[in-house]
Write a protein that holds these residues in place. Structure first.
Motif, PDB file in Angstrom:
ATOM      1  N   LEU A 107       0.948  -1.694   0.256  1.00 30.86           N
ATOM      2  CA  LEU A 107      -0.387   0.106  -0.201  1.00 30.86           C
ATOM      3  C   LEU A 107       0.468   1.127   0.032  1.00 30.86           C
ATOM      4  O   LEU A 107       0.303   2.390  -0.096  1.00 30.86           O
ATOM      5  CB  LEU A 107      -0.778   0.285   1.097  1.00 30.86           C
ATOM      6  CG  LEU A 107      -1.783   1.033   1.621  1.00 30.86           C
ATOM      7  CD1 LEU A 107      -2.976   0.749   0.290  1.00 30.86           C
ATOM      8  CD2 LEU A 107      -2.756   0.775   2.904  1.00 30.86           C
ATOM      9  N   LEU A 108       2.388   0.870   1.045  1.00 31.35           N
ATOM     10  CA  LEU A 108       3.054   2.130   0.798  1.00 31.35           C
ATOM     11  C   LEU A 108       3.596   3.333  -0.454  1.00 31.35           C
ATOM     12  O   LEU A 108       3.940   4.190  -1.129  1.00 31.35           O
ATOM     13  CB  LEU A 108       4.728   2.140   1.828  1.00 31.35           C
ATOM     14  CG  LEU A 108       3.894   2.491   2.563  1.00 31.35           C
ATOM     15  CD1 LEU A 108       5.001   1.862   3.255  1.00 31.35           C
ATOM     16  CD2 LEU A 108       3.398   3.335   3.473  1.00 31.35           C
ATOM     17  N   ARG A 109       3.420   1.799  -1.982  1.00 30.60           N
ATOM     18  CA  ARG A 109       3.924   1.894  -3.247  1.00 30.60           C
ATOM     19  C   ARG A 109       3.047   3.844  -4.022  1.00 30.60           C
ATOM     20  O   ARG A 109       2.887   3.869  -4.735  1.00 30.60           O
ATOM     21  CB  ARG A 109       3.511   0.971  -4.101  1.00 30.60           C
ATOM     22  CG  ARG A 109       4.852  -0.298  -3.253  1.00 30.60           C
ATOM     23  CD  ARG A 109       4.732  -1.418  -3.974  1.00 30.60           C
ATOM     24  NE  ARG A 109       5.550  -2.578  -3.449  1.00 30.60           N
ATOM     25  CZ  ARG A 109       5.584  -3.126  -4.049  1.00 30.60           C
ATOM     26  NH1 ARG A 109       4.905  -3.747  -5.457  1.00 30.60           N
ATOM     27  NH2 ARG A 109       6.194  -4.607  -3.549  1.00 30.60           N
ATOM     28  N   ARG A 110       1.399   3.210  -3.229  1.00 33.16           N
ATOM     29  CA  ARG A 110       0.577   4.172  -4.245  1.00 33.16           C
ATOM     30  C   ARG A 110       0.709   5.363  -2.837  1.00 33.16           C
ATOM     31  O   ARG A 110       0.005   6.502  -4.109  1.00 33.16           O
ATOM     32  CB  ARG A 110      -0.880   3.729  -3.299  1.00 33.16           C
ATOM     33  CG  ARG A 110      -1.264   2.208  -3.577  1.00 33.16           C
ATOM     34  CD  ARG A 110      -2.239   2.010  -4.216  1.00 33.16           C
ATOM     35  NE  ARG A 110      -2.693   0.486  -4.215  1.00 33.16           N
ATOM     36  CZ  ARG A 110      -3.575   0.692  -5.786  1.00 33.16           C
ATOM     37  NH1 ARG A 110      -3.989   2.255  -5.483  1.00 33.16           N
ATOM     38  NH2 ARG A 110      -4.062  -0.007  -6.059  1.00 33.16           N
ATOM     39  N   LEU A 111       1.492   5.574  -2.018  1.00 33.98           N
ATOM     40  CA  LEU A 111       1.635   7.104  -1.321  1.00 33.98           C
ATOM     41  C   LEU A 111       2.884   7.871  -2.004  1.00 33.98           C
ATOM     42  O   LEU A 111       3.524   7.195  -2.012  1.00 33.98           O
ATOM     43  CB  LEU A 111       1.603   6.720  -0.241  1.00 33.98           C
ATOM     44  CG  LEU A 111       0.325   5.330   0.598  1.00 33.98           C
ATOM     45  CD1 LEU A 111       0.630   6.278   2.555  1.00 33.98           C
ATOM     46  CD2 LEU A 111      -0.839   5.605   0.197  1.00 33.98           C
ATOM     47  N   ASP A 112       2.287   8.999  -1.823  1.00 24.96           N
ATOM     48  CA  ASP A 112       3.161  10.084  -1.499  1.00 24.96           C
ATOM     49  C   ASP A 112       4.610  10.045  -1.045  1.00 24.96           C
ATOM     50  O   ASP A 112       4.458   9.724   0.311  1.00 24.96           O
ATOM     51  CB  ASP A 112       3.135  11.659  -1.825  1.00 24.96           C
ATOM     52  CG  ASP A 112       1.820  11.919  -2.821  1.00 24.96           C
ATOM     53  OD1 ASP A 112       2.068  11.220  -4.384  1.00 24.96           O
ATOM     54  OD2 ASP A 112       1.129  12.833  -2.776  1.00 24.96           O
ATOM     55  N   PRO A 113       5.858   9.908  -1.836  1.00 25.99           N
ATOM     56  CA  PRO A 113       6.607   9.862  -0.633  1.00 25.99           C
ATOM     57  C   PRO A 113       6.658  10.651   0.359  1.00 25.99           C
ATOM     58  O   PRO A 113       7.435  10.317   1.393  1.00 25.99           O
ATOM     59  CB  PRO A 113       8.434   9.937  -1.786  1.00 25.99           C
ATOM     60  CG  PRO A 113       7.487  10.493  -2.908  1.00 25.99           C
ATOM     61  CD  PRO A 113       5.720  10.076  -2.947  1.00 25.99           C
ATOM     62  N   GLU A 114       6.085  11.899   0.548  1.00 30.33           N
ATOM     63  CA  GLU A 114       6.661  12.639   2.025  1.00 30.33           C
ATOM     64  C   GLU A 114       5.086  12.140   3.007  1.00 30.33           C
ATOM     65  O   GLU A 114       5.673  12.354   3.948  1.00 30.33           O
ATOM     66  CB  GLU A 114       5.643  14.219   1.228  1.00 30.33           C
ATOM     67  CG  GLU A 114       4.778  14.497   1.227  1.00 30.33           C
ATOM     68  CD  GLU A 114       4.724  14.407  -0.355  1.00 30.33           C
ATOM     69  OE1 GLU A 114       3.291  14.674  -1.746  1.00 30.33           O
ATOM     70  OE2 GLU A 114       5.846  14.364  -1.398  1.00 30.33           O
ATOM     71  N   ILE A 115       4.441  11.516   2.200  1.00 27.50           N
ATOM     72  CA  ILE A 115       3.743  10.563   4.170  1.00 27.50           C
ATOM     73  C   ILE A 115       3.681   9.425   3.998  1.00 27.50           C
ATOM     74  O   ILE A 115       2.842   8.702   4.871  1.00 27.50           O
ATOM     75  CB  ILE A 115       2.382  11.165   3.476  1.00 27.50           C
ATOM     76  CG1 ILE A 115       1.320  10.249   2.352  1.00 27.50           C
ATOM     77  CG2 ILE A 115       1.604  12.529   3.155  1.00 27.50           C
ATOM     78  CD1 ILE A 115       0.214   9.889   2.108  1.00 27.50           C
TER      79      ILE A 115
END
Length: 264
Positions: free
Chosen positions: A152-160
């Motif tokens: 799921l982290l791959r979907r998120l913007d790097p800053e969050i």
């Protein structure tokens, strides 16, 4: 829509679409398929095919982004076949019309629409295979432990990106709360929970998933159970899932309607 735009931009920043566009442009310009070899010079073929293939790659990236919102970003045979089919349906008619307009009249070639659709689907499957090969690189490590980070982290913007604390459903979106912030993704709640993989946590309500490490306080008030998270968010626990919380944070005798400490 915001989530789709963000994921589409991330898709276009990936090296795979750029590499596919450059390689296809060179090969197709030299080979000159569908009669373009006899109708156009090499430079004309390059001017005809390069922007056309670039547009096709962008449309294909948009289709893949829509499919990933439905099935998740991890490559799969089902998703790859769906992407290939949609690319053929969307792109083949437009490419057929352009070839007939620009090429066929010059060499009196007979263009088969089915051949164009098969070619587009084959190229799409090839790009999916390339993406699967590229995705075999090592994953980021989770900030909590030493194992691979949840997908799921791959979907998120790097800053969050950071520890995943909670996932909550809202209409067709899921709100993902991490140690770095909060964002919304256009996907199913069940898919989001699957992409957390073995990250330590559980579904505690039909609309909420929490990481045990994010729980600071367990509030027990009569028959109601509420989890207080590090973010300050309060997550209700339904009766069907209460056993998970009681097993993780056993009630302390003597504290009837008080707050009990959660994870450290």
């Amino acid at each position: 829509m915001l989530s789709f735009r963000r994921e589409l931009l991330a898709e276009l920043r990936s090296p795979v679409p750029l590499v596919a566009w450059l390689c296809l442009s060179v090969v197709v310009s030299i080979m000159g398929p569908f009669g373009s070899y006899g109708a156009l010079t090499l430079s004309e073929r390059a001017l005809f095919w390069t922007p056309l293939l670039g547009l096709g790659v962008v449309v294909g990236a948009a289709i893949r982004t829509l499919v990933s919102c439905r099935f998740g970003p991890a490559p799969s045979l089902k998703a790859s076949l769906l992407i290939a089919g949609l690319n053929a349906i969307v792109l083949a008619p437009a490419l057929y019309a352009l070839i007939v307009l620009v090429v066929a009249d010059k060499v009196h070639a007979h263009v088969q629409g089915a051949e164009i659709a098969v070619l587009i689907a084959s190229v799409s499957l090839g790009i999916c295979a390339l993406r699967i090969a590229v995705s075999g690189e090592p994953s980021q490590t989770d900030t909590v432990g030493t194992g691979p980070a949840p997908r799921l982290l791959r979907r998120l913007d790097p800053e969050i990106c950071g520890e995943i604390w909670a996932i909550s459903v809202r209409d067709h979106y899921v709100d993902v709360q991490t140690s770095g912030g909060k964002t919304s993704l256009l996907m199913r709640f069940s898919d989001a929970m699957n992409e957390v993989e073995d990250h330590l946590g559980a579904q505690v309500h039909r609309s909420h998933w929490v990481a045990w490490g994010a729980v600071t306080t367990v509030c027990r008030e009569g028959g109601k159970l509420v989890l207080q998270l590090k973010s300050g968010q309060q997550i209700p626990v339904s009766r069907n899932h209460r056993g998970k919380v009681d097993a993780r944070f056993p009630p302390v005798p003597g504290l009837k309607a008080a707050e009990q400490q959660g994870a450290a």
